[in-house]
Motif scaffolding. Structure first.
Motif, PDB file in Angstrom:
ATOM      1  N   GLY A   1     -27.898  82.925 -46.652  1.00  0.00           N
ATOM      2  CA  GLY A   1     -27.624  84.360 -46.668  1.00  0.00           C
ATOM      3  C   GLY A   1     -26.539  84.804 -45.709  1.00  0.00           C
ATOM      4  N   GLU A   2     -25.944  83.881 -44.963  1.00  0.00           N
ATOM      5  CA  GLU A   2     -24.846  84.241 -44.062  1.00  0.00           C
ATOM      6  C   GLU A   2     -23.525  84.354 -44.822  1.00  0.00           C
ATOM      7  N   PHE A   3     -22.600  85.092 -44.235  1.00  0.00           N
ATOM      8  CA  PHE A   3     -21.216  85.187 -44.704  1.00  0.00           C
ATOM      9  C   PHE A   3     -20.357  84.780 -43.511  1.00  0.00           C
ATOM     10  N   VAL A   4     -19.733  83.607 -43.602  1.00  0.00           N
ATOM     11  CA  VAL A   4     -19.031  83.015 -42.470  1.00  0.00           C
ATOM     12  C   VAL A   4     -17.580  82.743 -42.838  1.00  0.00           C
ATOM     13  N   ALA A   5     -16.673  83.039 -41.928  1.00  0.00           N
ATOM     14  CA  ALA A   5     -15.253  82.740 -42.110  1.00  0.00           C
ATOM     15  C   ALA A   5     -14.865  81.547 -41.243  1.00  0.00           C
ATOM     16  N   ILE A   6     -13.983  80.711 -41.775  1.00  0.00           N
ATOM     17  CA  ILE A   6     -13.406  79.599 -41.018  1.00  0.00           C
ATOM     18  C   ILE A   6     -11.912  79.839 -40.913  1.00  0.00           C
ATOM     19  N   MET A   7     -11.402  79.817 -39.681  1.00  0.00           N
ATOM     20  CA  MET A   7      -9.991  80.056 -39.436  1.00  0.00           C
ATOM     21  C   MET A   7      -9.396  78.908 -38.614  1.00  0.00           C
ATOM     22  N   GLY A   8      -8.081  78.824 -38.633  1.00  0.00           N
ATOM     23  CA  GLY A   8      -7.387  77.823 -37.837  1.00  0.00           C
ATOM     24  C   GLY A   8      -5.967  77.660 -38.320  1.00  0.00           C
ATOM     25  N   GLN A   9      -5.089  77.260 -37.414  1.00  0.00           N
ATOM     26  CA  GLN A   9      -3.704  77.008 -37.766  1.00  0.00           C
ATOM     27  C   GLN A   9      -3.609  75.798 -38.690  1.00  0.00           C
ATOM     28  N   SER A  10      -2.435  75.628 -39.315  1.00  0.00           N
ATOM     29  CA  SER A  10      -2.190  74.437 -40.115  1.00  0.00           C
ATOM     30  C   SER A  10      -2.401  73.197 -39.249  1.00  0.00           C
ATOM     31  N   GLY A  11      -3.188  72.234 -39.754  1.00  0.00           N
ATOM     32  CA  GLY A  11      -3.488  71.038 -38.988  1.00  0.00           C
ATOM     33  C   GLY A  11      -4.697  71.150 -38.091  1.00  0.00           C
ATOM     34  N   SER A  12      -5.393  72.292 -38.141  1.00  0.00           N
ATOM     35  CA  SER A  12      -6.565  72.495 -37.278  1.00  0.00           C
ATOM     36  C   SER A  12      -7.789  71.758 -37.775  1.00  0.00           C
ATOM     37  N   GLY A  13      -7.781  71.390 -39.062  1.00  0.00           N
ATOM     38  CA  GLY A  13      -8.931  70.697 -39.639  1.00  0.00           C
ATOM     39  C   GLY A  13      -9.750  71.534 -40.592  1.00  0.00           C
ATOM     40  N   LYS A  14      -9.346  72.794 -40.817  1.00  0.00           N
ATOM     41  CA  LYS A  14     -10.187  73.657 -41.640  1.00  0.00           C
ATOM     42  C   LYS A  14     -10.247  73.199 -43.096  1.00  0.00           C
ATOM     43  N   SER A  15      -9.134  72.712 -43.643  1.00  0.00           N
ATOM     44  CA  SER A  15      -9.160  72.232 -45.033  1.00  0.00           C
ATOM     45  C   SER A  15     -10.026  70.981 -45.161  1.00  0.00           C
ATOM     46  N   THR A  16      -9.932  70.095 -44.175  1.00  0.00           N
ATOM     47  CA  THR A  16     -10.780  68.898 -44.173  1.00  0.00           C
ATOM     48  C   THR A  16     -12.244  69.285 -44.094  1.00  0.00           C
ATOM     49  N   LEU A  17     -12.560  70.245 -43.233  1.00  0.00           N
ATOM     50  CA  LEU A  17     -13.942  70.703 -43.095  1.00  0.00           C
ATOM     51  C   LEU A  17     -14.445  71.298 -44.401  1.00  0.00           C
ATOM     52  N   MET A  18     -13.626  72.111 -45.057  1.00  0.00           N
ATOM     53  CA  MET A  18     -14.042  72.707 -46.324  1.00  0.00           C
ATOM     54  C   MET A  18     -14.243  71.638 -47.394  1.00  0.00           C
ATOM     55  N   ASN A  19     -13.394  70.617 -47.395  1.00  0.00           N
ATOM     56  CA  ASN A  19     -13.561  69.539 -48.379  1.00  0.00           C
ATOM     57  C   ASN A  19     -14.874  68.806 -48.174  1.00  0.00           C
TER      58      ASN A  19
ATOM     59  N   ARG B   1     -26.420  85.982 -51.376  1.00  0.00           N
ATOM     60  CA  ARG B   1     -25.586  84.796 -51.518  1.00  0.00           C
ATOM     61  C   ARG B   1     -25.089  84.310 -50.158  1.00  0.00           C
ATOM     62  N   THR B   2     -25.039  82.999 -49.993  1.00  0.00           N
ATOM     63  CA  THR B   2     -24.437  82.389 -48.811  1.00  0.00           C
ATOM     64  C   THR B   2     -22.985  82.103 -49.128  1.00  0.00           C
ATOM     65  N   ILE B   3     -22.079  82.607 -48.293  1.00  0.00           N
ATOM     66  CA  ILE B   3     -20.645  82.468 -48.546  1.00  0.00           C
ATOM     67  C   ILE B   3     -19.959  81.905 -47.304  1.00  0.00           C
ATOM     68  N   VAL B   4     -19.180  80.850 -47.517  1.00  0.00           N
ATOM     69  CA  VAL B   4     -18.318  80.315 -46.469  1.00  0.00           C
ATOM     70  C   VAL B   4     -16.883  80.442 -46.963  1.00  0.00           C
ATOM     71  N   MET B   5     -16.040  81.097 -46.187  1.00  0.00           N
ATOM     72  CA  MET B   5     -14.697  81.448 -46.630  1.00  0.00           C
ATOM     73  C   MET B   5     -13.647  80.985 -45.630  1.00  0.00           C
ATOM     74  N   VAL B   6     -12.638  80.293 -46.123  1.00  0.00           N
ATOM     75  CA  VAL B   6     -11.463  79.981 -45.315  1.00  0.00           C
ATOM     76  C   VAL B   6     -10.447  81.105 -45.491  1.00  0.00           C
ATOM     77  N   THR B   7      -9.908  81.582 -44.396  1.00  0.00           N
ATOM     78  CA  THR B   7      -8.862  82.602 -44.470  1.00  0.00           C
ATOM     79  C   THR B   7      -7.934  82.460 -43.269  1.00  0.00           C
ATOM     80  N   HIS B   8      -6.679  82.870 -43.443  1.00  0.00           N
ATOM     81  CA  HIS B   8      -5.752  82.901 -42.307  1.00  0.00           C
ATOM     82  C   HIS B   8      -5.545  84.327 -41.825  1.00  0.00           C
ATOM     83  N   GLU B   9      -6.228  85.283 -42.468  1.00  0.00           N
ATOM     84  CA  GLU B   9      -6.076  86.694 -42.112  1.00  0.00           C
ATOM     85  C   GLU B   9      -7.229  87.127 -41.208  1.00  0.00           C
ATOM     86  N   ALA B  10      -6.894  87.506 -39.966  1.00  0.00           N
ATOM     87  CA  ALA B  10      -7.933  87.888 -39.012  1.00  0.00           C
ATOM     88  C   ALA B  10      -8.718  89.111 -39.485  1.00  0.00           C
TER      89      ALA B  10
END
Length: 238
Positions: A36-54, A203-212
């Motif tokens: 039931g959480e809604f969580v955002a994952i942020m980070g610069q290019s190369g921070s690991g966020k895409s790997t974490l999402m995969n 719904r539980t949502i985990v979202m990658v975004t670069h927009e603060a």
């Protein structure tokens, strides 16, 4: 009553070998996300966020550490097992929508149901798939565009189709990778309103975004840097 922990990540590491060089894409990540959480994952290019999402999306496996999804340890599952988990447990929303071009919105949403099984282990009928897909389109306010192809839809409408496709199997988790990235500001806000509505329904949502400003609309922001968690910020939303 405490909520169920849907994502448990312990000492997660992911290394890639490039020639004689070892790149640490993730280096000891620990995360817990409740149902039931809604969580955002942020980070610069190369921070690991895409790997974490995969890894969260069961598209890749960690080099070390454990990943428990909805009570199941998926860390070392085979590719076939991971594919089944993705179909049963996870709905994906992509920045580029990933819709089949010459296929109606309804049939795009029906696609994940091809692999769904009934309680008896059989396949859904075409009528059952159509009924469930239409219900998902209704849930995102797009039932009247069910028979339109993606090129006949606006960017916001295409993303709504993509969200309907993510919902159609009633997954435990929705992963949204830059869901507003290809949209103008107003349309992006409309998509965020829809995601908030889905979150409000449990719904539980985990979202990658670069927009603060997009990340601040969620309950928590997990900031990655150099493969590690730099900090976790609570945003005041539930």
């Amino acid at each position: 009553m405490s909520k169920q922990t849907i994502i448990e990540i312990h000492a997660l590491r992911k290394y890639y070998g490039i020639g004689d060089i070892q790149v640490k894409a993730l280096d000891g990540v620990d995360i817990q996300i409740q149902a039931g959480e809604f969580v955002a994952i942020m980070g610069q290019s190369g921070s690991g966020k895409s790997t974490l999402m995969n890894i969260i999306g069961c598209l890749d496996r960690p080099t070390e550490g454990r990943y428990i999804l909805n009570g199941m340890d998926v860390s070392n599952m085979s590719k076939v097992q991971l594919a089944a988990i993705r179909n049963q447990q996870i709905g994906f929303v992509f920045q580029s929508f990933n819709l089949l071009a010459r296929t109606s919105a309804l049939r795009n949403v029906m696609l994940p149901l091809v692999y769904k099984r009934t309680e008896n282990g059989g396949s859904l009928s075409q009528a059952q798939r159509g009924e469930q897909a239409m219900a998902a389109l209704e849930a995102v306010g797009l039932a009247d565009r069910a028979h339109h192809e993606p090129m006949e839809l606006s960017g916001g409408q295409r993303q709504r189709v993509a969200i309907a496709r993510a919902l159609v199997n009633d997954p435990a988790l929705i992963l949204a990778d830059e869901p507003t990235g290809n949209l103008d500001t107003q349309t992006g806000e409309e998509i965020m309103v829809l995601l908030h509505e889905l979150h409000a329904r449990g719904r539980t949502i985990v979202m990658v975004t670069h927009e603060a400003y997009i990340a601040r609309q969620t309950g928590r922001t997990i900031q990655l840097s150099d493969g590690k968690i730099a900090h976790i910020e609570r945003n005041g939303r539930t």
